[in-house]
Design a protein around this motif. Structure first.
Motif, PDB file in Angstrom:
ATOM      1  N   LEU A 237       0.839  -1.096  -0.068  1.00 52.46           N
ATOM      2  CA  LEU A 237      -0.123   0.037   0.030  1.00 52.46           C
ATOM      3  C   LEU A 237       0.907   1.244  -0.061  1.00 52.46           C
ATOM      4  N   ALA A 238       0.941   2.266  -1.130  1.00 49.71           N
ATOM      5  CA  ALA A 238       1.627   2.978  -1.301  1.00 49.71           C
ATOM      6  C   ALA A 238       0.827   4.391  -0.370  1.00 49.71           C
ATOM      7  N   ALA A 239       0.693   4.154   0.878  1.00 52.18           N
ATOM      8  CA  ALA A 239      -0.068   5.127   1.622  1.00 52.18           C
ATOM      9  C   ALA A 239       0.619   6.390   1.967  1.00 52.18           C
ATOM     10  N   PHE A 240       0.853   7.146   0.957  1.00 48.55           N
ATOM     11  CA  PHE A 240       1.469   8.444   1.067  1.00 48.55           C
ATOM     12  C   PHE A 240       1.140   9.398  -0.039  1.00 48.55           C
ATOM     13  N   ASP A 241       1.593  10.555  -0.254  1.00 47.93           N
ATOM     14  CA  ASP A 241       1.512  11.598  -1.244  1.00 47.93           C
ATOM     15  C   ASP A 241      -0.148  11.749  -1.368  1.00 47.93           C
ATOM     16  N   PHE A 242      -0.846  11.446  -0.284  1.00 44.80           N
ATOM     17  CA  PHE A 242      -2.108  12.072  -0.133  1.00 44.80           C
ATOM     18  C   PHE A 242      -2.278  13.464  -0.520  1.00 44.80           C
ATOM     19  N   THR A 243      -1.494  14.246  -0.302  1.00 43.39           N
ATOM     20  CA  THR A 243      -1.465  15.563  -0.755  1.00 43.39           C
ATOM     21  C   THR A 243      -0.048  15.810  -1.265  1.00 43.39           C
ATOM     22  N   THR A 244       0.078  16.566  -2.742  1.00 44.44           N
ATOM     23  CA  THR A 244       1.444  16.942  -2.905  1.00 44.44           C
ATOM     24  C   THR A 244       1.278  18.431  -3.521  1.00 44.44           C
ATOM     25  N   PRO A 245       2.506  18.954  -3.788  1.00 47.67           N
ATOM     26  CA  PRO A 245       2.135  20.488  -4.345  1.00 47.67           C
ATOM     27  C   PRO A 245       1.493  20.492  -5.759  1.00 47.67           C
ATOM     28  N   GLU A 246       1.461  19.302  -6.594  1.00 48.21           N
ATOM     29  CA  GLU A 246       1.149  19.183  -7.854  1.00 48.21           C
ATOM     30  C   GLU A 246      -0.464  19.168  -7.772  1.00 48.21           C
ATOM     31  N   ARG A 247      -0.844  18.341  -6.660  1.00 48.63           N
ATOM     32  CA  ARG A 247      -2.368  17.931  -6.530  1.00 48.63           C
ATOM     33  C   ARG A 247      -3.036  19.303  -5.863  1.00 48.63           C
ATOM     34  N   ASN A 248      -2.076  19.889  -4.997  1.00 42.69           N
ATOM     35  CA  ASN A 248      -2.749  20.718  -3.832  1.00 42.69           C
ATOM     36  C   ASN A 248      -1.826  21.841  -4.015  1.00 42.69           C
ATOM     37  N   ASP A 319       2.142  28.446  -3.022  1.00 42.40           N
ATOM     38  CA  ASP A 319       2.333  28.775  -4.403  1.00 42.40           C
ATOM     39  C   ASP A 319       3.051  27.590  -5.417  1.00 42.40           C
ATOM     40  N   GLY A 320       2.393  26.478  -5.168  1.00 43.28           N
ATOM     41  CA  GLY A 320       2.982  25.101  -5.778  1.00 43.28           C
ATOM     42  C   GLY A 320       4.177  24.500  -5.217  1.00 43.28           C
ATOM     43  N   PRO A 321       4.693  23.962  -6.017  1.00 43.93           N
ATOM     44  CA  PRO A 321       6.094  23.298  -5.650  1.00 43.93           C
ATOM     45  C   PRO A 321       7.260  24.204  -5.308  1.00 43.93           C
ATOM     46  N   ALA A 322       7.982  23.861  -4.220  1.00 41.46           N
ATOM     47  CA  ALA A 322       9.256  24.660  -4.007  1.00 41.46           C
ATOM     48  C   ALA A 322      10.343  24.276  -5.026  1.00 41.46           C
ATOM     49  N   PRO A 323      11.404  25.067  -5.073  1.00 39.11           N
ATOM     50  CA  PRO A 323      12.309  24.803  -6.044  1.00 39.11           C
ATOM     51  C   PRO A 323      13.056  23.530  -5.873  1.00 39.11           C
ATOM     52  N   ALA A 324      13.594  23.040  -7.075  1.00 43.24           N
ATOM     53  CA  ALA A 324      14.433  21.617  -7.034  1.00 43.24           C
ATOM     54  C   ALA A 324      15.458  21.712  -6.134  1.00 43.24           C
TER      55      ALA A 324
END
Length: 442
Positions: A237-248, A319-324
């Motif tokens: 069960l990949a029980a993670f990434d329920f929220t992400t900067p791309e999705r949320n 404001d979305g994903p932080a810098p790489a």
């Protein structure tokens, strides 16, 4: 001290796998071989830690959208440079570790709808898939296949103002919930039959078959758990990434809480490890066949001047994903070694994007750890990160052990601190899990 000496002595003798206690499923993203500098992860790095892994899952292969046969996603690396073979050659020195090949895993980007197309394509094309998988496994001496099918995801909830929430409720009254897959019932039956046929074909060759449920794939739509579980060795069960900067992008929150979070904002009850585990158990899946997925990376959002300064999630107005990061080179994604160096107290005198981020410990042991750095007066350099550390992975390992589950699936080895940059110990997350499993082993 005696425990640690005994533990390492046991692991060192004759290259034996440290296979005590629950499963330790180690995912290995082969594309990490192609990274440069400190991020490059080699077979030598695998061998340095494989004694801690009961299973090594090689990721990833894909399927041809026309023929539905298993294909390499990097023929130059996997086949011409013999990377498949070089990895499975480790079996000679580590015979207790099982080596599996994973298909999909969100890495097969050419026409990802082909995973649904395979289910709809009928027996002839599914037989091509099965036979090609069998042939690849046998040709390269893998012990089995992991199905990490890229099935349609739940749609993330949008952030609404109060007026927007009223309008959303009004629309939902007339139109109902958004339907991601109108044929999910058919696809569930087709997946059940496919799993049955793969198991039948694999049984003669004593090949394993496992399932990885990718993040935000609704298990009730696609997996008839009681019907497929007897044909699977286990479920990850990949029980993670329920929220992400791309999705949320506009709301930062815990990405993999152990238990359900207090209800507020867009939080959903199923956004937790415990909920996902309970769902599979309620479907009559044996505890021993459930492995809980844990990440070795964190998800990072960009905080703005409107984000609240205390960092307590839910953090709105992001404001979305932080810098790489310098190693991962992917916006919104930081490996553990990058995060632990950002939280280092030695950076206290640094400024701007090199200044430290403040780590907040989870004293409840329910939700997880996070770290943040508020945006400056110009609205720059703000960051909020949800991640796992040695304490939270140990907590989840204890949860797995106490509930009698199969074990842990770690995603993945190459994102752990395999160079020991954080605390002069290589693979601290993997070892924290394994030590917790084996507290009573020796």
């Amino acid at each position: 001290m005696k425990f640690w000496l005994n533990l390492f002595a046991f692991a060192a003798v004759g290259h034996l796998t440290l296979a005590l206690g629950p499963n330790m499923i180690c995912y290995y993203d082969a594309s990490s071989e192609d990274r440069v500098g400190q991020a490059k992860f080699t077979i030598q790095d695998i061998e340095s830690v494989i004694q801690f892994c009961t299973h090594l899952v090689y990721g990833y292969v894909g399927i041809d959208p026309e023929t539905f046969e298993i294909i390499s996603l990097n023929v130059q690396r996997d086949v011409k440079k013999r990377h498949f073979a070089a990895v499975t050659e480790l079996k000679d020195r580590y015979p207790s570790t099982k080596f599996l090949l994973s298909v999909g895993g969100d890495k097969d980007l050419n026409k990802p709808e082909k995973y649904i197309n395979l289910l709809e394509s009928g027996k002839a094309n599914q037989t091509k898939f099965i036979e090609s998988a069998r042939d690849v496994l046998r040709a390269y001496n893998f012990d089995g296949l992991d199905l990490a099918f890229q099935l349609p995801r739940n749609k993330p909830l949008k952030v609404h103002s109060e007026i927007g929430q009223v309008w959303k409720s009004f629309k939902k009254f007339f139109s109902g919930d958004q339907i991601v897959d109108e044929k999910s019932d058919e696809h569930k039956e087709q997946f059940t039959e496919l799993v049955k046929d793969i198991r039948t074909a694999f049984r003669t060759y004593d090949l394993m078959l496992t399932l990885t449920v990718l993040p935000n794939v609704n298990s009730s739509w696609y997996f008839n758990a009681p019907a497929i579980i007897n044909n699977l060795d286990y479920v990850n069960l990949a029980a993670f990434d329920f929220t992400t900067p791309e999705r949320n992008p506009h709301e930062a929150d815990y990405t993999a809480p152990l238990f359900p979070l207090p209800q507020e904002g867009n939080r959903m009850t199923h956004y937790s490890v415990d909920y996902q585990v309970d769902h599979w158990i309620s479907q009559r899946v044996p505890h021993s066949k459930i492995n809980v997925g844990i990440t070795t990376y964190g998800r990072a959002w960009k905080m703005t001047t409107e984000s609240k300064a205390d960092g307590l999630p839910i953090v709105q107005h992001t404001d979305g994903p932080a810098p790489a990061g310098e190693e991962t080179r992917t916006e919104g994604l930081l490996k553990y070694s990058e995060i632990c160096q950002l939280t280092s107290p030695w950076k206290v005198d640094r400024k701007g994007d090199e200044s430290p981020i403040k780590r907040i410990v989870d004293r409840t042991h329910k939700y997880g750890v996070y770290a943040y750095r508020s945006a400056d007066s110009k609205g720059e350099n703000g960051m909020w990160v949800s991640f796992e550390d040695t304490d939270t992975v140990a907590t989840k390992a204890t949860y797995v052990r106490n509930r009698g589950l199969g074990g842990v699936a770690l995603f993945d080895l190459s994102m752990d601190d395999f160079r020991g940059n954080c605390a002069n110990e290589k693979f601290p997350l993997l070892k924290a899990i394994k030590y917790k499993f084996c507290e009573r082993c020796i």
